[in-house]
Design a protein around this motif. Structure first.
Motif, mmCIF file in Angstrom:
data_model
loop_
_atom_site.group_PDB
_atom_site.id
_atom_site.type_symbol
_atom_site.label_atom_id
_atom_site.label_comp_id
_atom_site.label_asym_id
_atom_site.label_seq_id
_atom_site.Cartn_x
_atom_site.Cartn_y
_atom_site.Cartn_z
ATOM 1 N N MET A 47 2.011 10.235 -7.266
ATOM 2 C CA MET A 47 1.373 8.927 -7.272
ATOM 3 C C MET A 47 0.098 8.948 -6.428
ATOM 4 O O MET A 47 -0.867 8.262 -6.736
ATOM 5 N N ALA A 48 0.083 9.754 -5.373
ATOM 6 C CA ALA A 48 -1.113 9.856 -4.534
ATOM 7 C C ALA A 48 -2.270 10.455 -5.331
ATOM 8 O O ALA A 48 -3.389 9.946 -5.289
ATOM 9 N N ALA A 49 -2.004 11.526 -6.067
ATOM 10 C CA ALA A 49 -3.055 12.146 -6.886
ATOM 11 C C ALA A 49 -3.519 11.178 -7.967
ATOM 12 O O ALA A 49 -4.723 11.098 -8.264
ATOM 13 N N PHE A 50 -2.590 10.429 -8.554
ATOM 14 C CA PHE A 50 -2.962 9.435 -9.554
ATOM 15 C C PHE A 50 -3.914 8.402 -8.964
ATOM 16 O O PHE A 50 -4.958 8.102 -9.538
ATOM 17 N N GLY A 51 -3.554 7.847 -7.811
ATOM 18 C CA GLY A 51 -4.387 6.823 -7.185
ATOM 19 C C GLY A 51 -5.767 7.329 -6.817
ATOM 20 O O GLY A 51 -6.767 6.642 -7.017
ATOM 21 N N VAL A 52 -5.825 8.543 -6.286
ATOM 22 C CA VAL A 52 -7.115 9.112 -5.884
ATOM 23 C C VAL A 52 -7.982 9.401 -7.108
ATOM 24 O O VAL A 52 -9.169 9.023 -7.150
ATOM 25 N N LEU A 53 -7.428 10.070 -8.114
ATOM 26 C CA LEU A 53 -8.219 10.386 -9.310
ATOM 27 C C LEU A 53 -8.646 9.127 -10.053
ATOM 28 O O LEU A 53 -9.778 9.031 -10.526
ATOM 29 N N TYR A 54 -7.751 8.159 -10.163
ATOM 30 C CA TYR A 54 -8.080 6.901 -10.836
ATOM 31 C C TYR A 54 -9.229 6.188 -10.113
ATOM 32 O O TYR A 54 -10.175 5.723 -10.742
ATOM 33 N N TYR A 103 -1.911 6.964 2.253
ATOM 34 C CA TYR A 103 -1.103 6.663 3.433
ATOM 35 C C TYR A 103 0.291 7.257 3.238
ATOM 36 O O TYR A 103 1.052 6.810 2.378
ATOM 37 N N PRO A 104 0.651 8.257 4.035
ATOM 38 C CA PRO A 104 1.890 8.995 3.762
ATOM 39 C C PRO A 104 3.186 8.298 4.176
ATOM 40 O O PRO A 104 4.241 8.639 3.681
ATOM 41 N N GLY A 105 3.151 7.320 5.045
ATOM 42 C CA GLY A 105 4.382 6.777 5.606
ATOM 43 C C GLY A 105 5.065 5.691 4.797
ATOM 44 O O GLY A 105 6.140 5.244 5.159
ATOM 45 N N LEU A 106 4.480 5.222 3.726
ATOM 46 C CA LEU A 106 5.064 4.127 2.965
ATOM 47 C C LEU A 106 6.067 4.652 1.938
ATOM 48 O O LEU A 106 5.721 5.441 1.070
ATOM 49 N N TRP A 107 7.307 4.197 2.006
ATOM 50 C CA TRP A 107 8.291 4.644 1.021
ATOM 51 C C TRP A 107 8.109 3.935 -0.306
ATOM 52 O O TRP A 107 8.514 4.423 -1.337
ATOM 53 N N PHE A 108 7.477 2.742 -0.301
ATOM 54 C CA PHE A 108 7.229 1.986 -1.524
ATOM 55 C C PHE A 108 5.771 2.124 -1.965
ATOM 56 O O PHE A 108 5.233 1.271 -2.647
ATOM 57 N N ARG A 109 5.156 3.211 -1.575
ATOM 58 C CA ARG A 109 3.748 3.472 -1.854
ATOM 59 C C ARG A 109 3.459 3.482 -3.347
ATOM 60 O O ARG A 109 2.424 2.988 -3.788
ATOM 61 N N SER A 110 4.345 4.028 -4.149
ATOM 62 C CA SER A 110 4.129 4.093 -5.596
ATOM 63 C C SER A 110 3.971 2.692 -6.193
ATOM 64 O O SER A 110 3.114 2.469 -7.047
#
Length: 148
Positions: A47-54, A103-110
């Motif tokens: 999800m992090a790569a998705f957010g950054v690329l998007y 932000y790495p600490g969020l468990w509901f980040r997705s």
């Protein structure tokens, strides 16, 4: 051979500045579309790569329009009608998408990335509709008709 003065043209004689701006727009637009479309391929992986690329795709596509109309003309267009709040919301959601994705600490980040991408799409759609006469008013009327 190097030019002897600054007044000499650095562009080839057969290429006008308008053609160069159009080429730069198309190249930048294609790069942005590659970022944007590749984000959907990494969605299942990260999800992090998705957010950054998007977000990078959105920013690159937005920057590509500066080659068609310069920053001053873009700013003048933003101040017309109600485009500035839409554009501000679009930039804010890009920043939120990047923040949530990195932000790495969020468990509901997705969930946050997904919601911010959805709001980003809505803000961009509303901004694009502002360029068509009465499109926003028509969409509002449809919404009132459908949702009561």
């Amino acid at each position: 051979m190097l030019p002897t003065t600054l007044k000499e043209s650095f562009l080839p004689a057969d290429e006008t500045p308008q053609e160069l701006r159009t080429q730069r727009f198309l190249v930048t637009l294609c790069i942005g579309l590659v970022f944007f479309l590749s984000s959907f391929f990494v969605l299942a992986v990260s999800m992090a790569a998705f957010g950054v690329l998007y977000s990078f795709g959105s920013i690159t596509i937005m920057v590509s329009t500066l080659f068609l109309a310069g920053p001053r003309q873009q700013w003048a267009n933003l101040k017309e009608q109600n485009r500035l709040p839409c554009f501000g919301a679009y930039l804010a959601t890009i920043a939120l998408t990047l923040l949530f994705a990195l932000y790495p600490g969020l468990w509901f980040r997705s969930i946050l990335v997904f919601v911010s991408v959805f709001v980003q799409c809505c803000a961009l759609t509303w901004y694009c509709l502002s360029y068509f006469p009465r499109a926003q008013a028509g969409l509002r009327a449809c919404g009132h008709f459908v949702f009561g």
